[in-house]
Every structure is written in C-alpha cells, then in structure tokens.
Design a protein around this motif. Structure first.
Motif, PDB file in Angstrom:
ATOM      1  N   SER B 189       0.838  -1.211   0.000  1.00 31.25           N
ATOM      2  CA  SER B 189       0.000   0.000   0.000  1.00 31.25           C
ATOM      3  C   SER B 189       0.868   1.254   0.000  1.00 31.25           C
ATOM      4  O   SER B 189       0.491   2.284  -0.530  1.00 31.25           O
ATOM      5  N   SER B 192       2.898   0.921  -3.796  1.00 32.31           N
ATOM      6  CA  SER B 192       2.030   0.710  -4.968  1.00 32.31           C
ATOM      7  C   SER B 192       2.442  -0.569  -5.691  1.00 32.31           C
ATOM      8  O   SER B 192       3.517  -1.118  -5.425  1.00 32.31           O
ATOM      9  N   THR B 289      -7.974  -4.792   1.787  1.00 27.46           N
ATOM     10  CA  THR B 289      -7.991  -4.040   0.528  1.00 27.46           C
ATOM     11  C   THR B 289      -9.422  -3.637   0.185  1.00 27.46           C
ATOM     12  O   THR B 289     -10.373  -4.324   0.549  1.00 27.46           O
ATOM     13  N   TYR B 290      -9.530  -2.514  -0.510  1.00 26.23           N
ATOM     14  CA  TYR B 290     -10.852  -1.978  -0.848  1.00 26.23           C
ATOM     15  C   TYR B 290     -11.042  -1.844  -2.356  1.00 26.23           C
ATOM     16  O   TYR B 290     -12.114  -1.464  -2.812  1.00 26.23           O
ATOM     17  N   GLY B 291      -9.990  -2.134  -3.136  1.00 36.48           N
ATOM     18  CA  GLY B 291     -10.056  -1.877  -4.582  1.00 36.48           C
ATOM     19  C   GLY B 291      -9.716  -3.107  -5.397  1.00 36.48           C
ATOM     20  O   GLY B 291      -9.894  -4.233  -4.937  1.00 36.48           O
ATOM     21  N   MET B 296      -4.171  -1.253  -3.283  1.00 31.31           N
ATOM     22  CA  MET B 296      -5.291  -0.503  -2.726  1.00 31.31           C
ATOM     23  C   MET B 296      -5.687  -1.110  -1.386  1.00 31.31           C
ATOM     24  O   MET B 296      -6.734  -1.733  -1.242  1.00 31.31           O
ATOM     25  N   ILE B 304     -11.776   4.472   3.267  1.00 27.88           N
ATOM     26  CA  ILE B 304     -11.307   4.365   1.889  1.00 27.88           C
ATOM     27  C   ILE B 304     -10.837   5.758   1.443  1.00 27.88           C
ATOM     28  O   ILE B 304     -11.584   6.726   1.567  1.00 27.88           O
ATOM     29  N   GLN B 310      -4.959   9.976  -3.117  1.00 32.69           N
ATOM     30  CA  GLN B 310      -4.258   8.779  -3.585  1.00 32.69           C
ATOM     31  C   GLN B 310      -3.612   9.074  -4.950  1.00 32.69           C
ATOM     32  O   GLN B 310      -3.827  10.130  -5.529  1.00 32.69           O
ATOM     33  N   SER B 312      -3.416   7.132  -8.095  1.00 39.52           N
ATOM     34  CA  SER B 312      -3.755   6.767  -9.482  1.00 39.52           C
ATOM     35  C   SER B 312      -4.618   7.856 -10.113  1.00 39.52           C
ATOM     36  O   SER B 312      -5.187   8.702  -9.420  1.00 39.52           O
ATOM     37  N   TYR B 317      -9.181   5.067 -10.639  1.00 42.03           N
ATOM     38  CA  TYR B 317      -9.548   4.896  -9.228  1.00 42.03           C
ATOM     39  C   TYR B 317     -11.055   4.661  -9.100  1.00 42.03           C
ATOM     40  O   TYR B 317     -11.497   3.735  -8.422  1.00 42.03           O
ATOM     41  N   SER B 320     -12.262   1.326 -10.338  1.00 40.15           N
ATOM     42  CA  SER B 320     -11.977   0.294  -9.367  1.00 40.15           C
ATOM     43  C   SER B 320     -13.014   0.297  -8.228  1.00 40.15           C
ATOM     44  O   SER B 320     -13.569  -0.746  -7.868  1.00 40.15           O
ATOM     45  N   GLU B 328     -15.546   6.439  -1.977  1.00 35.57           N
ATOM     46  CA  GLU B 328     -14.412   7.067  -1.299  1.00 35.57           C
ATOM     47  C   GLU B 328     -14.895   7.593   0.056  1.00 35.57           C
ATOM     48  O   GLU B 328     -16.052   7.979   0.206  1.00 35.57           O
TER      49      GLU B 328
END
Ligand code: SF4
Lengths: 198, 464
Positions: B189, B192, B289-291, B296, B304, B310, B312, B317, B320, B328
């Motif tokens: 995280s 990346s 993870t959330y994505g 992510m 989130i 963030q 990307s 984003y 995803s 978010e």
C-alpha cells in the motif's frame, strides 16, 4: 527462427488509457486450459469486451470499429500480475505487434519480447500526447522504428526515443529467440553444471 | 568488495555475461505445473530435443485441480486433459511428478519448501509469478513465462538482465493481531503495485528475523505484488532448522558442507543497494484491501481514501471503486460479505489455519457466509487434523477441502459468483480474479476468520 522479424512498424492504434491493466483482464484464467498456443486472440480482454450474456459491451474500445491497428496504447503499469505468457500470446494473436505505455510490469515485458511483441516505454507526457492525437484523429499513424529506437507521430512531427538492450533488439530484428542462443552454448552450460553443488 | 545477499547468489550462477544484454543464469531448481508448461513441451518437441537435466525439474498439479472428491475423475474435460498432458510430459522426460491424489501433491510453492526442494543459495524458477515465495529461504526465486520454461527445460538456463537491488527494513515489534500478511499488504500500500518494478528486494530488520518461516514465505510471496522480480531473506538458524532432514535436503557430510556455505549467505555491512526503504513495525495494523489491485489496501479501521489523497488517475480509481461498489471516504467495517477463502500459496500453510482457528474457536460460522478452507498441501491437511484444528473447524460449522490453488485464481469450480464479496487470504484482488464479476477483499487469516463468524468486515482484535 521463432517469430516474425520486427523492424519498422507503421500503424494506427487502439487506445486503452487505463492504469494497472493486469494479466487477469488481458486473458482471464478460465481461458488458460489450452494445451496448445491457439485461439488466445479471441479471448483478449474477454470480460471487458463482453457482458455476462456474451453480448458485446458497446463502450469497450475493441468493439469500436473506429479504432484498429497493430499498436495497442495502454495506461501506466501495463501487464501487472501473473507470469502467464498467455497474456502476451493473446495480444499477439489478436494482431498487435507493439504495446506502448509509460510503464510495464517486468515479467510481462519479458514475455512480449520473447514472442515478438515489442513493448515500447515512453514518458508519461508523450503517452498523453499519443492518446490525444488518437482521440483527435483515429486514423493517425504511429511510426515505430526499432533500428533507431524511436517512436514518431509523423502528423504532429513529434517523436521520442525508447530503450531496449542490444541483445533483445538484435533478437527482435532477426526473429531469433533465446533458446537458439542457449543451445549454441551448451558446452559451457554443462561445464558450469558440473561445478554446481545442487 | 562488499556485496549483498542477492549479488552473492546471482553472481555464483552466471554462466555467461552478454555485453549490453542479459546474463545467462544457471537454474538449480525448476518447478512446473499443468497450466504454463504444455506449450513449452511442444516447443521442445518441435526442436527435437529432450529435457537437459530432468532431475532438476519437479512437477505438481495444482492450478486447475478440484478441491473436493479428488479420488474421482476430474469432471472438467479441459482441466482433465491438461493434467493428463502434464503427467505424460513428465513421464516421457523422466521428471518427478506429484499428480492429483499423490500424497505429496499440493500447491507448487507450498510443497517445494515442505520437501526441501527449496534451499538457501539456490536459483529457483517456475511458470507462476508467486515463485518469489521461495526467497524466504535465501534463494533467488522468481516467476517466468512459458518461453522461459522451455528455455530451462532445454538448457537449464535463462536469460535475465540483473535486476536492481532494494532493501526494505522493518524494525520494532508487530502489535497483537498483526500478521506477516498485514506487513506485506502494508508495504504494497505504501509502494504501490509498481513501486518495486525492476528491483529484487531483500527484507531485513527485527520484524523479519523474528518471523516464522511460514510468515517469511507469505511476505516473499507477495513481493511480486509490489512489482518486484522477487524478494528474499537471509537464511538463519530458523531456516536451517526448517529444512533439516527434509527429503531433498543434503544429509550427513553433505549437510555440513552445505551449511558452511549457507552461513555465508548474508549482505555485508557496507554493501550498497540501489534503493533503501524502511518502516516501523509498531505502526502496522491489520490490513484490508478496498479496490482491485493489491496496492489498494489500508488499515482495517481506516476510511477508503478520497480520490484526491491517492496516486492513481481518477478515472482508474473510480473504475476500481465502482467495480467493488464502494465509495471514497467510507469505512469498511461492518460491510456485509458473502464468501471467505482461506488458502493459496500466500496463506495456505499450517500457521494460517492455526490463526483462523484461534478466532473461530467457540464461535459459529455466520449464516450468510460460504467458507472455503483449502490447505496448501496434503502435509498441511495432515497437520490440521493432527493438531486438532479440524475438530475446531467442524464444531464451528466449517469444512475442510482438499489441497490446490482453488479460488486463488478460480480455474477449477471454486468460483466466487458475480457481484459477491469474498474476504480472501490469497494474493490478488483483480477484477474477476476469483470468478467473473467477483469482488475480492484481501486480508490475513485472522481478518478472514473474523469475517467468517460475523458475516461482516470485523476487526479481529475485537474478538481476541
Ligand atoms: S495459489 Fe494462486 S498464486 Fe499460488 S501458485 Fe496457485 S494460482 Fe499461483
């Protein structure tokens, strides 16, 4: 000779401005059950291309006849994920010979080079220029010149150079593969093997 | 000259250096499975050559094998055929083959270490990116494509440019409820999924020295998810203890000789890395993870990230998040889940089942949850039974499946249905990775267990 030679490629492009395109999107795992290298092009980006009922997703670029060509232009960090060479095969079998992005995952770009697809890494800025020019004019052609390591947009008179190591470049230019090279040095490999403990 | 652990192992395997090109690297151990090897064998046939050193290649069936009723014929015709082809190729070339039903069968990266095929200082490759797992033993191990599988079969070498070197140091102590999986998800995280591309990583610091071999395997396994070619940890007494007396490790004088060499396998004090990164162990919390990529990830009780916070591009984003149907700024705690998958080469070892059992003991599986608990190998399965864990699982309403990759890549029937949420201990949360339209939340066995008994995302620390 293992694959077609690659020297200079002039072609229109297919734009895919998405970041982190991973190998599970390029070729979903359920299509990895083949025992031959056949038919992978049909399943390239399968789940982005088709709905669950197998009807085409209209907004996906490969379903849009406006964009075609032998060059796929992808967003940053293209090809992350698995080592499956099937991802590179599906790109090749679909008809692409070159992928342009601002960043590639290691194994993916090695796999491409091994089967005759040229991964071209350009700057973030130049990648954006390429995307813009494709969207402005889908018939715009890119000129990928491997001997001189340059990619050019003739219409805009813009270009950028790219890196590739001499050995791989020579392989691509001549359609050689690594195994041809290694088989020729079998004697040194056997000598080496005799000295290793494992 | 001062050198790194990585240099020591790499340089001692270079057969030849090509100027302005790759190194020709000798491979000590080659692992193959049914999915990425068939085309390589066709290549050999077309060239009219045999496997050069069949005793250095090991075959196991794992990627598309069923995880129930393994004693019955495989129903899926394509999978059955792929398994048959692997068996045929192994027999034809004299390669050791642990097929479906064999007592040593299991996930390639779980059985390699279990039988001592994995050893310090070795070069190990396999047509699967999580080959990096074996780096936990101080080996250079990485995933390769099918053309390279053919290269190794035919010449026992591969052509590789030497990667750059990165060291990730984590000192301090991990808090309660924080596992090796959380450490790895935390690093990814921060870095990346492309943060270590082009590098080979060495993990060092107290956190890794104190970590069990199973934990080190989990961390090295996930190196690829930060883009690294591989990851490794210097071998120490824990490593030697683990591999001692296993089937393929050297015995008697050979062991002594090997030990003398293995003890030299560490980075010299003044060796230089191309990149150094360090973190503090104490700040890591259970991760989730959330994505749709492993980068992510966040602490389980965080929110989130907002798109502006963030890195990307916003379109990628939001694509995803919309795939996950999350917003978010939301918290993940309390969100409903449908499936739990405990298994894979990341977290399918005995320690992972112990962790899972710790949480579910005395509790019941939530009604809304389907749980797939898949041991990484028959040895893991046996330990689960011998240690009484199976009893705990059964009493709480869980069943154990048979070994294999299972829902990690969903090539067999273990597919998460469209739109459903799975808390998984595996390694990838890509779109559709666990089945078309499936939504994956990566986490540790503790977080998976907490979700399994509550039916929602729950901080496992509240259940201790
Ligand atoms: S468990 Fe998953 S990552 Fe591991 S070897 Fe199997 S498919 Fe690959």
């Amino acid at each position: 000779m293992a694959y077609d030679k690659f020297t200079i490629l002039t072609s229109t492009c297919v734009p895919l401005p998405i970041e982190n395109v991973d190998t599970d999107q390029i070729i979903p795992a359920r299509f990895l059950k083949a025992i031959e290298r056949k038919g992978f092009g049909d399943n390239l980006f399968r789940d982005w291309k088709f709905n669950s009922d197998n009807t085409p997703k209209k907004d996906f670029v490969l379903n849009n006849p406006t964009y075609k060509g032998k060059i796929l232009v992808g967003g940053k960090n293209f090809g992350s994920g698995s080592s499956r060479e099937h991802a590179a095969w599906s790109i090749y079998d679909y008809g692409f010979r070159c992928v342009i992005s601002s960043f590639f995952a290691d194994i993916f770009s090695a796999n491409c080079l091994n089967i005759g697809v040229l991964p071209v890494r350009v700057s973030e800025e130049f990648l954006n220029v390429i995307f813009e020019s494709i969207y402005n004019n889908p018939t715009v052609e890119l000129f990928v010149d491997l001997p001189n390591q340059v990619v050019r947009i003739p219409e805009l008179n813009l270009s950028e150079s790219f890196n590739i190591n001499d050995y791989k470049k020579n392989n691509m230019l001549n359609g050689y593969d690594d195994i041809d090279y290694l088989i020729n040095m079998k004697k040194s490999i056997t000598d080496f093997a005799n000295t290793t403990p494992l | 000259m001062s050198t790194t652990l990585f240099d020591k192992v790499w340089d001692s395997h270079v057969v030849n250096k090509i100027s302005n090109g790759p190194d020709v690297l000798f491979i000590d151990r080659h692992l193959i499975h049914e999915v990425t090897s068939p085309v390589a064998f066709i290549g050999l046939k077309n060239r009219g050559i045999k496997v050069m050193y069949p005793e250095k290649t090991f075959a196991t069936a794992d990627h598309n094998t069923p995880t129930i009723n393994q004693h019955l014929p495989v129903l899926d015709a394509l999978s059955a055929n792929q398994l048959k082809v692997l068996e045929h190729n192994s027999n034809e070339h004299g390669i050791l083959y642990w097929g479906l039903g064999h007592k040593k069968n299991g996930i390639v990266h779980v059985v390699g270490p279990e039988y001592g095929i994995t050893q310090p200082g070795a070069t190990i490759v396999c047509g699967d990116s999580h080959t990096s797992t074996h780096g936990a033993f101080g080996a250079i191990a990485f995933g390769i494509g099918t053309s390279e599988v053919e290269m190794v079969l035919s010449t026992q070498c591969i052509m590789q440019p030497k990667p750059k070197k990165m060291r990730i140091t984590i000192n301090g102590n991990l808090s309660k409820g924080v596992t090796p999986k959380d450490v790895a998800l935390y690093i990814i995280s921060k870095l990346s999924t492309a943060g270590a591309t082009g590098y080979f990583v060495e993990y060092s610091g107290e956190v890794f020295t104190k970590m069990s071999m199973e934990g080190r395997m989990t961390v090295c396994n996930l190196s690829i998810e930060m883009g690294a070619r591989g990851g490794m940890i210097a071998p120490d007494n824990k490593t030697f203890e683990y591999i001692k007396d296993r089937e393929f490790t050297p015995k008697a004088e050979k062991w002594e000789k090997a030990m003398a060499y293995w003890k030299t396998l560490k980075t010299d004090d003044s060796a230089i890395f191309d990149k150094e990164i360090s973190f503090e162990g104490g700040v890591i919390t259970p991760m989730i993870t959330y994505g749709t990529n492993p980068g992510m990830g966040m602490g389980i009780s965080n929110e989130i990230p907002k798109v502006k916070d963030q890195n990307s591009a916003s379109a990628s984003y939001f694509k995803s998040l919309s795939y996950m149907n999350y917003n978010e700024g939301e918290s993940m705690l309390g969100k409903k889940i449908d499936f739990v998958f405990l298994g894979s080469c990341t977290n399918g070892r005995i320690e992972d089942f112990r962790d899972f059992a710790k949480i579910i003991k005395g509790r019941k599986k939530a009604d809304n949850v389907t749980a797939w608990l898949v041991p990484g190998s028959h040895l893991v399965e046996k330990a689960i039974k011998d240690e009484g864990i199976l009893k705990i699982l059964n009493e709480s309403g869980f069943e154990l499946r048979e070994p294999g990759c299972s829902a990690c890549l969903a090539m067999n029937d273990d597919k998460i249905p469209r739109g459903k949420y799975a808390v998984s201990t595996s390694n990838r949360n890509f779109e559709g990775r666990q089945g078309q339209g499936s939504r994956t939340i990566l986490a540790s066995p503790l977080v998976a267990a907490a979700a399994a008994v509550t039916g929602i995302i729950t901080d496992p620390r509240t259940l201790f």
